[in-house]
Motif scaffolding. Structure first.
Motif, PDB file in Angstrom:
ATOM      1  N   ARG A 113      -2.106  11.843  -1.313  1.00 31.84           N
ATOM      2  CA  ARG A 113      -1.174  11.183  -2.223  1.00 31.84           C
ATOM      3  C   ARG A 113      -1.768  11.189  -3.623  1.00 31.84           C
ATOM      4  O   ARG A 113      -2.931  10.799  -3.813  1.00 31.84           O
ATOM      5  N   GLU A 150       0.823  -1.206   0.000  1.00 33.85           N
ATOM      6  CA  GLU A 150       0.000   0.000   0.000  1.00 33.85           C
ATOM      7  C   GLU A 150       0.863   1.264   0.000  1.00 33.85           C
ATOM      8  O   GLU A 150       0.582   2.217  -0.739  1.00 33.85           O
ATOM      9  N   ARG A 151       1.907   1.268   0.839  1.00 29.47           N
ATOM     10  CA  ARG A 151       2.795   2.435   0.908  1.00 29.47           C
ATOM     11  C   ARG A 151       4.240   1.944   1.053  1.00 29.47           C
ATOM     12  O   ARG A 151       4.545   1.162   1.952  1.00 29.47           O
ATOM     13  N   GLU A 192      -9.236   5.843   3.985  1.00 28.52           N
ATOM     14  CA  GLU A 192      -8.707   6.434   2.758  1.00 28.52           C
ATOM     15  C   GLU A 192      -9.763   6.353   1.661  1.00 28.52           C
ATOM     16  O   GLU A 192     -10.707   5.541   1.736  1.00 28.52           O
ATOM     17  N   TYR A 193      -9.601   7.204   0.683  1.00 34.19           N
ATOM     18  CA  TYR A 193     -10.579   7.289  -0.406  1.00 34.19           C
ATOM     19  C   TYR A 193      -9.843   7.542  -1.711  1.00 34.19           C
ATOM     20  O   TYR A 193      -8.993   8.437  -1.784  1.00 34.19           O
ATOM     21  N   ASP A 194     -10.152   6.754  -2.746  1.00 35.74           N
ATOM     22  CA  ASP A 194      -9.521   6.902  -4.058  1.00 35.74           C
ATOM     23  C   ASP A 194     -10.419   7.740  -4.961  1.00 35.74           C
ATOM     24  O   ASP A 194     -11.492   7.272  -5.368  1.00 35.74           O
ATOM     25  N   GLU A 216      -7.753   3.697  10.411  1.00 29.17           N
ATOM     26  CA  GLU A 216      -7.261   4.247   9.154  1.00 29.17           C
ATOM     27  C   GLU A 216      -8.433   4.346   8.173  1.00 29.17           C
ATOM     28  O   GLU A 216      -9.286   3.461   8.128  1.00 29.17           O
ATOM     29  N   GLU A 234      -5.010   8.720   9.486  1.00 32.03           N
ATOM     30  CA  GLU A 234      -4.754   7.658  10.452  1.00 32.03           C
ATOM     31  C   GLU A 234      -4.713   8.278  11.838  1.00 32.03           C
ATOM     32  O   GLU A 234      -4.114   9.349  12.037  1.00 32.03           O
ATOM     33  N   GLN A 276      -5.596  10.373  -3.532  1.00 30.67           N
ATOM     34  CA  GLN A 276      -6.024   9.597  -2.373  1.00 30.67           C
ATOM     35  C   GLN A 276      -5.867  10.408  -1.081  1.00 30.67           C
ATOM     36  O   GLN A 276      -4.758  10.577  -0.573  1.00 30.67           O
ATOM     37  N   PRO A 277      -6.965  10.944  -0.533  1.00 32.33           N
ATOM     38  CA  PRO A 277      -6.910  11.474   0.836  1.00 32.33           C
ATOM     39  C   PRO A 277      -6.837  10.297   1.824  1.00 32.33           C
ATOM     40  O   PRO A 277      -7.497   9.271   1.632  1.00 32.33           O
ATOM     41  N   ARG A 278      -6.056  10.477   2.869  1.00 28.05           N
ATOM     42  CA  ARG A 278      -5.885   9.404   3.848  1.00 28.05           C
ATOM     43  C   ARG A 278      -5.685  10.011   5.227  1.00 28.05           C
ATOM     44  O   ARG A 278      -5.053  11.064   5.374  1.00 28.05           O
ATOM     45  N   GLU A 328       2.009  15.032   3.883  1.00 25.82           N
ATOM     46  CA  GLU A 328       1.335  14.511   5.069  1.00 25.82           C
ATOM     47  C   GLU A 328       1.701  15.368   6.274  1.00 25.82           C
ATOM     48  O   GLU A 328       2.841  15.833   6.404  1.00 25.82           O
TER      49      GLU A 328
END
Length: 358
Positions: A310, A157-158, A269-271, A267, A285, A281-283, A326
């Protein structure tokens, strides 16, 4: 010459008409009835004689009692007679038309009832023709091909470099998971951690989880977590992961360590597709602790939050480099502990990374 031909034709026409057989028309010719031009509207009214108008019939008196418009106490005793269609219409409750759902006849089974004969045959209709022994393998293959198959996946993922905007040391981070199984039951392996280039790993963890689908979009996960850094410790894990409304990917878990510490992490996130390959992608955590954990410089409450963006470009669906930014902030007592140790509790980081799966 033309005149002679016309004259001959005129002489032959009466002869041909006289030769026709009129015996079938009857011995006496009936005079044609005289056309009533006034009745047919061919003449204006002033040229027609006055006509006798039919006597108007009085309209029948409405029976308000029979139509149900009056309460029974205001209606007298009526003679018994055979019910008619008008009686059925008068007895209808017109105010309840919008609430009518069952249109079956009185005394009949409701529309959604299952006829008894529907359960008389075999469970699978094909068994009556080909036999259960022949159809059972086909049904197993159908179930396997529509969700019962076993598959696996590895998702990074990252995998990123993190450059502080305040000029600190550049760090790195990894966040990956793998799973193997079916749609309902899976084995899931997760790992994540971070550190600084040229230095030791600061945080690392590995999770081994059993995942069970509890709905169309969410899985319940339970298992163990082992942290080799910053100090060796083991946790029990209970969490959920899945797709929330509006297509948010959510992963949340509770961790109970072998030293009695209870922590949690959420966590989301949204694509957001800008194009078919360019994705923003806002994310976010967030981490929590139920009590102070001095050995890890953690205070009780909301300990840390990391919102970020991202932007990745999928060179192939399985490989997508990205850039981002971030904001990382320690909060509450955890921030106080960081300040006391001479550490800045918050700051922005520029991200350079890659996302891949196979």
């Amino acid at each position: 010459m033309m005149r002679a031909m016309l004259l001959a034709g005129a002489m032959l026409l009466p002869a041909s008409l006289a030769a026709q057989d009129h015996s079938g028309h009857g011995s006496k010719s009936e005079p044609a009835p005289e056309m009533d031009h006034c009745a047919m509207g061919h003449l204006p009214p002033e040229q027609c004689p006055p006509q006798d108008e039919p006597e108007a019939q009085p309209a029948p008196e409405m029976d308000h009692c029979a139509m149900g418009h009056l309460p029974p106490e205001q209606c007298g005793k009526r003679e018994e007679r055979e019910p008619t269609m008008d009686d059925g219409m008068a007895g209808m409750d017109h105010d309840s038309h919008g609430a009518m759902t069952d249109k079956s006849a009185p005394g009949a089974a409701p529309e959604d009832a299952v006829p008894a004969r529907a359960l008389e045959g075999p469970r699978h209709a094909a068994d009556a023709i080909w036999g259960r022994e022949a159809m059972e393998p086909a049904r197993r293959e159908l179930a396997r091909g529509n969700g019962g198959m076993t598959t696996g996946m590895v998702l990074v993922e990252r995998l990123e470099a993190r450059i502080p905007t305040d000029g600190g040391k550049t760090g790195y981070l990894w966040d990956a998971q793998a799973w193997y199984g079916g749609d309902l039951n899976r084995f899931v392996l997760k790992t994540e951690g971070e550190g600084e280039f040229g230095g030791a790993v600061e945080d690392a963890e590995i999770q081994a989880l059993y995942s069970r689908a509890i709905g169309p979009f969410f899985d319940l996960q339970a298992g163990v977590r082992f942290d080799p850094e910053p100090d060796s410790r083991t946790h029990l894990v209970l969490g959920v992961a899945g797709l929330a409304p509006y297509m948010f990917h959510v992963d949340g878990a509770l961790f109970l360590s072998d030293r009695g510490d209870l922590t949690a992490r959420v966590e989301a996130e949204y694509d957001q597709k800008i194009t078919q390959r360019l994705i923003l992608q806002p994310r976010i955590e967030a981490e929590f602790a139920a009590q102070d954990i001095p050995k890890r410089d953690i205070g009780a409450g909301l300990t840390k939050v990391e919102p970020g963006l991202r932007l990745r470009y999928e060179i192939a669906r399985e490989f997508a480099p990205y850039i981002g930014i971030e904001y990382e902030a320690k909060l509450g007592e955890t921030a106080d502990i960081a300040r006391a140790g001479g550490e800045d509790p918050d700051g922005f980081k520029i991200l350079l990374g890659v996302r891949a799966w196979f």
